[in-house]
Design a protein around this motif. Structure first.
Motif, short mmCIF file in Angstrom:
data_model
loop_
_atom_site.label_atom_id
_atom_site.label_comp_id
_atom_site.label_asym_id
_atom_site.label_seq_id
_atom_site.Cartn_x
_atom_site.Cartn_y
_atom_site.Cartn_z
N PRO A 139 -1.03 -6.17 0.31
CA PRO A 139 -0.60 -6.45 1.67
C PRO A 139 -0.54 -7.95 1.88
CG PRO A 139 -2.91 -5.85 1.67
CD PRO A 139 -2.41 -5.69 0.26
N ILE A 140 0.37 -8.38 2.73
CA ILE A 140 0.51 -9.79 3.05
C ILE A 140 0.74 -9.88 4.54
CG2 ILE A 140 2.20 -11.67 2.95
CD1 ILE A 140 1.77 -11.96 0.30
N GLY A 141 0.25 -10.89 5.14
CA GLY A 141 0.55 -11.06 6.54
C GLY A 141 -0.65 -11.46 7.37
N TYR A 142 -1.80 -10.94 7.01
CA TYR A 142 -2.97 -11.24 7.82
C TYR A 142 -3.18 -12.74 7.97
CZ TYR A 142 -7.75 -11.77 9.35
OH TYR A 142 -8.86 -12.15 10.05
N ASN A 143 -2.96 -13.46 6.88
CA ASN A 143 -3.21 -14.89 6.90
C ASN A 143 -2.06 -15.69 7.50
OD1 ASN A 143 -5.63 -14.58 4.93
ND2 ASN A 143 -3.90 -13.55 3.96
N ILE A 170 6.02 0.06 5.89
CA ILE A 170 4.85 -0.75 6.21
C ILE A 170 3.80 0.11 6.92
CG2 ILE A 170 5.28 -1.69 8.54
CD1 ILE A 170 4.85 -4.11 5.77
N LEU A 171 4.26 1.03 7.77
CA LEU A 171 3.30 1.91 8.43
C LEU A 171 2.65 2.85 7.40
CD1 LEU A 171 5.08 2.80 11.79
CD2 LEU A 171 3.13 1.28 11.43
N GLY A 172 3.45 3.21 6.39
CA GLY A 172 2.93 4.08 5.34
C GLY A 172 1.74 3.49 4.61
N PHE A 173 1.65 2.17 4.58
CA PHE A 173 0.53 1.52 3.91
C PHE A 173 -0.78 1.75 4.67
CE2 PHE A 173 3.62 -1.96 2.23
CZ PHE A 173 4.05 -1.09 1.25
N GLY A 174 -0.64 2.08 5.94
CA GLY A 174 -1.84 2.38 6.73
C GLY A 174 -2.71 1.17 7.02
N ILE A 175 -2.10 -0.01 7.12
CA ILE A 175 -2.92 -1.20 7.36
C ILE A 175 -2.67 -1.77 8.76
CG2 ILE A 175 -3.13 -1.86 4.95
CD1 ILE A 175 -0.80 -3.82 5.43
N LEU A 176 -1.89 -1.05 9.57
CA LEU A 176 -1.59 -1.57 10.90
C LEU A 176 -2.15 -0.68 12.00
CD1 LEU A 176 2.15 -2.71 10.58
CD2 LEU A 176 0.09 -4.11 10.47
N ASN A 177 -2.61 -1.30 13.06
CA ASN A 177 -2.95 -0.59 14.29
C ASN A 177 -1.96 -0.98 15.38
OD1 ASN A 177 -5.32 0.63 13.27
ND2 ASN A 177 -6.44 -1.29 13.58
N ARG A 178 -1.47 0.03 16.09
CA ARG A 178 -0.57 -0.27 17.18
C ARG A 178 -1.36 -0.26 18.49
NH1 ARG A 178 5.09 2.85 18.17
NH2 ARG A 178 4.07 4.26 19.61
N LEU A 188 2.88 -4.06 20.20
CA LEU A 188 2.11 -5.05 19.47
C LEU A 188 1.28 -4.37 18.39
CD1 LEU A 188 0.98 -7.33 22.41
CD2 LEU A 188 2.46 -7.95 20.49
N TYR A 189 1.22 -4.99 17.25
CA TYR A 189 0.41 -4.46 16.15
C TYR A 189 -0.62 -5.49 15.75
CZ TYR A 189 4.00 -0.88 15.53
OH TYR A 189 4.86 0.16 15.71
N SER A 190 -1.69 -5.01 15.14
CA SER A 190 -2.64 -5.91 14.49
C SER A 190 -3.05 -5.25 13.18
CB SER A 190 -3.85 -6.15 15.39
OG SER A 190 -4.46 -4.92 15.70
N PHE A 191 -3.63 -6.05 12.29
CA PHE A 191 -4.02 -5.47 11.00
C PHE A 191 -5.34 -4.73 11.13
CE2 PHE A 191 -1.08 -8.78 9.57
CZ PHE A 191 -0.30 -8.04 8.71
N ASP A 192 -5.41 -3.60 10.50
CA ASP A 192 -6.66 -2.86 10.38
C ASP A 192 -7.42 -3.46 9.21
OD1 ASP A 192 -7.65 0.56 10.45
OD2 ASP A 192 -8.54 -1.00 9.24
N MET A 193 -8.42 -4.28 9.52
CA MET A 193 -9.03 -5.09 8.46
C MET A 193 -9.70 -4.28 7.36
SD MET A 193 -7.86 -7.81 8.71
CE MET A 193 -8.66 -8.57 7.29
N GLU A 194 -10.25 -3.14 7.74
CA GLU A 194 -10.91 -2.34 6.71
C GLU A 194 -9.89 -1.86 5.67
OE1 GLU A 194 -13.68 1.66 6.43
OE2 GLU A 194 -13.59 0.54 8.33
#
Lengths: 253, 253
Positions: B174-178, B210-218, B233-239
DNA sequence: TTACAATTGTGTACTTAATACACTATGAAA
DNA sequence: TTTCATAGTGTATTAAGTACACAATTGTAA
């Protein structure tokens, strides 16, 4: 291990010819009898093994240094080499420090300083290699990847990291030309993939996938004389292989 | 460019504190207003720009050196850094040799020797960065990835190589958090991917993937006040994000 | 010579991922 | 209230990945 006299000579020579603080470590993979192998060295007085390595000449490209070092250990002159990572822990050379400490004053001892090591992995044809020990070792030999001995310094970390890099490469580049003989059977190639990955693959799916890459030519004549059904022989289509090397396999995005 | 006096001081200091022959170059990527940016430096008397970089302290881990160097340039203290390649052409430092040649005798001039440079790339939040010039530069600024200026030394090769590494990483991590603010819309994230890859993606397929990766929260609330339909708005699910970072996305084999 | 064991070759159904593509909804501005 | 730009969503098609079974060949042992 070097005697004091040898250490003096080596240090003088090294100081004159090599770039200080940089070393190169190579993880040489070979494949033989269905086993992935790594080329290692060992001294007589130490139990632990180490990776072939060396230093960079003052006016030498680091990639060429890796080639030169491996030529000395293997006798090969065309070698597939891939830089994969740098190991730069300040404590990683403690071993040499301990070993040669006291023998010479620090300023004169080449090994007293810190070395940042550039890791390369190489894929070579097992049969083309004639292992040559280096100045420090009495033994240069292949070891099975699944039966690796204890290693000096951080060399365990290095070869494991090389294996990770190789596994990653498997996903977007062809592999095998440098590891397999000119002609090979599909089960043999599959075995190579299985040993790199450390897991079993389905024969049928493997065959479909690898053929889908379009990098293999099947020869008309199957291999005869085996104890079982005669398998077909394959060889790599070098044009497509080279193309796949530069293009990569699956786009991903 | 340094004056003679500065060069003398710098060289003395460097010799005392840094590992010789090793340098670090960083490609700092940021994302702002739909543009991928790279942090660069420039002196007043030279037209060409260069990458933030520096040297490794004698007892410092190379990764920490990269962090320290970037802290000085950006003010950030948590930085996502990735070693991606070593640049070891013996001629790569010719620029400094030429620039400072004659000012000082070779043995006293830190820049006269050869430097092997370890390349790192960093992904940072554009808004968190306060660019600070280094001792050699008057300017430290963001430049658009698709409008990069002429670069010193081999720094063009270095940032291009970093971009290649980043593109590769996109395929299995995944990329984007930073790079993104805490909350962002799907089109914004898509734009990030598009600028890294340098090509357009299909909105609908991008979202599904990207949603399939399961790393986003809406978040429940869409962003209001925009000129058009309010986007979610989305944010990353850090876990899950952290998990995906270590596990990787698609097996490949 | 025949049965057997080991190995190789091949095909098909199912599931999942990738691609291509079009309509509806919202909010601001004209 | 119409228009324009942008956002959200779904479906049909194709390609890739996975799971799985049977027939052919060859040497060896009965």
């Amino acid at each position: 291990m070097l005697s004091k006299q040898q250490l003096i000579e080596y240090s003088e020579d090294a100081r004159k010819n090599y770039v200080n603080h940089i070393s190169i470590d190579c993880v040489v993979f070979g494949f033989h009898e269905g086993q992935m192998k790594v080329l290692l060295l060992k001294t007589n007085d130490e139990e632990k093994w180490y990776l072939p390595g060396g230093f960079v000449l003052k006016e030498e490209h680091i990639d060429n240094a890796a080639v030169r070092i491996l030529q000395e250990r293997t006798g090969l002159d065309k070698i597939f080499l891939q830089q994969f990572r740098v190991f730069g822990d300040p404590d990683r050379s403690k071993f040499h420090n301990d070993m040669y400490v006291g023998m010479l004053p620090k300023e004169e001892n080449w090994f007293s300083g810190r070395f940042i090591s550039i890791g390369y992995y190489a894929l070579v044809d097992f049969f083309d290699v004639t292992p040559h020990p280096d100045q420090f070792s009495e033994l240069c030999a292949w070891r099975d990847l699944d039966d690796m001995p204890e290693m000096q310094l951080d060399h365990e970390k290095i070869y494991k990291s090389a294996l990770d890099a190789l596994r990653l490469q498997l996903n977007y580049q062809p592999i095998g030309y440098n590891l397999m003989p000119r002609e090979f059977t599909m089960p043999e190639l599959q075995k190579l993939y299985e040993t790199i990955l450390g897991k079993k693959l389905d024969r049928r799916n493997f065959q479909r996938r690898i053929l889908g890459f379009g990098i293999l030519n099947r020869s008309e004549e199957p291999r005869k004389g085996g104890a079982h059904k005669a398998p077909y022989l394959y060889s790599f289509d070098m044009e497509n292989y080279q193309n796949a090397l530069t293009e990569g396999f699956k786009g991903g995005w």
